[in-house]
Design a protein around this motif. Structure first.
Motif: not given
Length: 337
Positions: A37-38, A311-320
Motif C-alpha cells: 500500500g502507498d 492494502e491498496n496496491q493489491k489486486s484483484p479488488e477484493y484482495e485490497k
C-alpha cells in the motif's frame, strides 16, 4: 496470498490464511503485516498499533529494516519470510544465506523475539519449488552456526493447492505433483522439530463451491455437525481443511509435524460474500476457536490473520480488503483479541 484457480472437490478443505500465535499462559492471535500500500502508517506506528491491541505476534513478508528496528524491544513475536526472489541464490550459495541470517536475524536477535523463518510463501507447486529445501537447509545451517537452531525454526508456507484430495478430511492426501519437493521438506521438518506453515482460506473454498458449501460452515456459525468423518464430527470448514492437511502429512511420513496457520482471513468488500459483517464474523470466530484445536488434533493452534491493513496496491479488488484496519488505523470493524 495466492488466488486459487485449482478449485475442485478438494477446495472443500481450503481455509483463509491467518497466522495466530499462542503465547504461554493463554490464547491469542497474530496478524500478518502486508505492506502493499502507498498510504500505510510508518513502521513505528504499526508496532504501536499491535501493542495497543494486544496482538502478540506478527508475520512479516520480507526483512524490511525500518520494521525490524521498530520491533526491537517490543516483545512481539516475529515470523519472518525469506522472499521468493532470494530462494535460488540461497539454495546454491550457502554464504548468501549466511549473510542474510547475519544481517536480518543475528543483528537483531537480542532485541527481537524471532519464532519462525519462512522460506518461500506458496511457491510449491511452481517453478521455484526445487529451491525451497536447499535454501531451508542453508538458512538452518547458518542459524545452527550461531547456536540459534533451537530458538528459531525454519519452514516454508504452502497453500492448500498442495492437496490432491481433501474430502473427507481423513482422506487428505498431497498431490503427486508436489511430493518430489514436499516429501523431503517434510523429512527436514520432522528431523528439526519444525511445523509446516499453511495458508488456510475457507473463503476461497466457499465462493468456488457455493452449491455444496453452506456459508455458515465457512463462517464458524453452523448450529451443529455438518460433516461426519468416521468418529470425528466437523462443524466448520476451517477444521476440515486443517485436518485434511494433517491426514496428508501422516500419509507422507510427517505424523510428528505440527501445523501453523500462517494466513487466514475474509475480505470485507468488493468480492463475492465479501462484507464487513462476514469478515468480522469469520475473524472473530477464528480468534475464539483456535484455542480448542481441531477434531483430529485438539489443543491450541498457532495462527495468523491476514492482514493488519487494507492494502491498496493489491489486486484483484477484493484482495485490497482483507485488513482489520484502514490505513489511517481506524478499525474496519470491531474485533476483540
Amino acid at each position: 496470498m495466492a488466488i486459487h484457480n485449482h478449485i475442485t472437490v478438494f477446495a472443500i478443505v481450503l481455509a483463509l490464511g491467518v497466522l495466530v500465535t499462542m503465547p504461554r499462559g493463554g490464547q491469542s492471535i497474530g496478524v500478518c503485516y502486508g505492506r502493499l500500500g502507498d498510504n500505510l502508517p510508518q513502521p513505528s506506528e504499526v508496532v504501536a498499533l499491535y501493542q495497543s491491541k494486544n496482538i502478540p505476534a506478527m508475520r512479516l513478508y520480507d526483512p524490511y529494516p525500518p520494521v525490524l528496528e521498530a520491533l526491537s524491544g517490543s516483545n512481539i513475536e516475529l515470523v519472518l519470510d525469506v522472499p521468493k526472489e532470494n530462494l535460488e541464490s540461497f539454495a546454491y550459495d550457502a554464504s548468501a544465506a549466511n549473510d542474510w541470517v547475519q544481517s536480518n536475524i543475528i543483528s537483531y536477535f537480542s532485541n527481537i523475539k524471532f519464532k519462525y523463518i519462512v522460506v518461500g510463501n506458496e511457491v510449491i507447486p511452481g517453478d521455484l519449488a526445487q529451491y525451497v529445501l536447499p535454501a531451508m537447509q542453508n538458512i538452518h545451517n547458518a542459524l545452527t552456526s550461531a547456536g540459534l537452531q533451537d530458538h528459531i525454526k525454519v519452514s516454508t508456507s504452502v497453500s492448500t493447492a498442495v492437496l490432491g484430495t481433501s474430502y473427507p478430511p481423513s482422506a487428505g492426501l498431497f498431490s503427486s505433483a508436489v511430493m518430489s519437493n514436499l516429501g523431503p521438506i517434510i523429512q527436514f521438518l520432522t528431523s528439526n522439530g519444525s511445523p509446516l506453515l499453511v495458508n488456510v482460506y475457507p473463503y476461497f473454498s466457499y465462493i468456488s463451491n457455493k452449491d455444496s458449501i453452506d456459508i455458515n460452515y465457512a463462517l464458524f456459525t453452523s448450529s451443529g455437525t455438518v460433516v461426519t468423518d468416521g468418529s470425528l464430527n466437523y462443524q466448520n470448514l476451517f477444521d476440515a481443511i486443517v485436518d485434511a492437511i494433517y491426514s496428508a502429512l501422516e500419509k507422507a511420513g510427517g505424523s510428528r509435524v505440527g501445523i501453523v496457520i500462517s494466513e487466514s482471513g475474509w475480505p470485507s468488500a468488493d468480492g463475492d460474500a465479501a462484507s464487513v459483517d462476514n469478515a468480522r464474523t469469520y475473524n472473530q470466530n477464528l480468534i475464539n476457536h483456535v484455542a480448542q484445536g481441531t477434531p483430529k488434533r485438539p489443543g491450541a493452534i498457532e495462527a495468523f490473520i491476514f492482514a493488519i491493513f487494507n492494502e491498496n496496491q493489491k489486486s484483484p479488488e477484493y484482495e485490497k480488503h482483507f485488513g482489520l484496519f484502514n490505513p489511517d488505523q481506524t478499525p474496519v470493524y470491531p474485533i476483540n483479541f
